[in-house]
Design a protein around this motif. Structure first.
Motif, PDB file in Angstrom:
ATOM      1  N   ALA A   1      -5.239  -1.520  -0.554  1.00 31.60           N
ATOM      2  CA  ALA A   1      -4.523  -2.590  -0.894  1.00 31.60           C
ATOM      3  C   ALA A   1      -5.635  -3.988  -0.034  1.00 31.60           C
ATOM      4  O   ALA A   1      -5.434  -4.838  -0.927  1.00 31.60           O
ATOM      5  CB  ALA A   1      -3.354  -2.703  -0.177  1.00 31.60           C
TER       6      ALA A   1
ATOM      7  N   ALA B   1       0.566  -0.762  -0.237  1.00 33.21           N
ATOM      8  CA  ALA B   1      -0.124   0.180  -0.020  1.00 33.21           C
ATOM      9  C   ALA B   1       0.807   1.522   0.424  1.00 33.21           C
ATOM     10  O   ALA B   1       0.673   2.192  -1.392  1.00 33.21           O
ATOM     11  CB  ALA B   1      -0.672   0.233   0.922  1.00 33.21           C
TER      12      ALA B   1
ATOM     13  N   LYS C   1      -3.756   1.005   2.949  1.00 31.58           N
ATOM     14  CA  LYS C   1      -3.745  -0.190   3.633  1.00 31.58           C
ATOM     15  C   LYS C   1      -5.264  -0.716   3.778  1.00 31.58           C
ATOM     16  O   LYS C   1      -5.317  -2.280   3.131  1.00 31.58           O
ATOM     17  CB  LYS C   1      -3.471   0.029   4.778  1.00 31.58           C
TER      18      LYS C   1
END
Length: 103
Positions: A54, A44, A51
């Motif tokens: 991702a 990420a 995050k």
């Protein structure tokens, strides 16, 4: 993270992603995690995404792979008489197929 797929296995299942119309970036993020063994947070950060984004990409790809039994599918290319070839095509219908090449 421990890789879940080898590069060879990933190549076999790659046609699934085209048939599901996944964005290239989604597939690349998932590959980085599931094949290359990178951490989601590292992927990420390197791609300038959150995050959570991702993680969602990896989760989406894993769901597709699990639904399709991707680890158990094997590509087959054989020459058959027309009537047998049609039977094989019928048997293959429930499973994902590679996208047809663009003309």
């Amino acid at each position: 993270m421990q890789p879940m797929y080898t590069k060879e296995e990933w190549k076999k299942v790659a046609p699934l992603f085209a048939s599901k119309r996944l964005a290239i970036s989604t597939v690349e993020v998932a590959k980085a995690v599931l094949v290359d063994g990178q951490r989601i947070t590292d992927v990420a950060e390197a791609r300038g995404m959150t995050k959570q984004t991702a993680h969602a990409a990896v989760k989406r790809v894993r769901k597709i792979l699990e639904e399709q039994g991707a680890g158990e599918l094997v590509p087959v290319l054989v020459w058959l008489p027309p009537e047998l070839a049609e039977q094989v095509r019928e048997m293959a219908k429930p499973f994902p197929q590679p996208a047809a090449p663009k003309k």
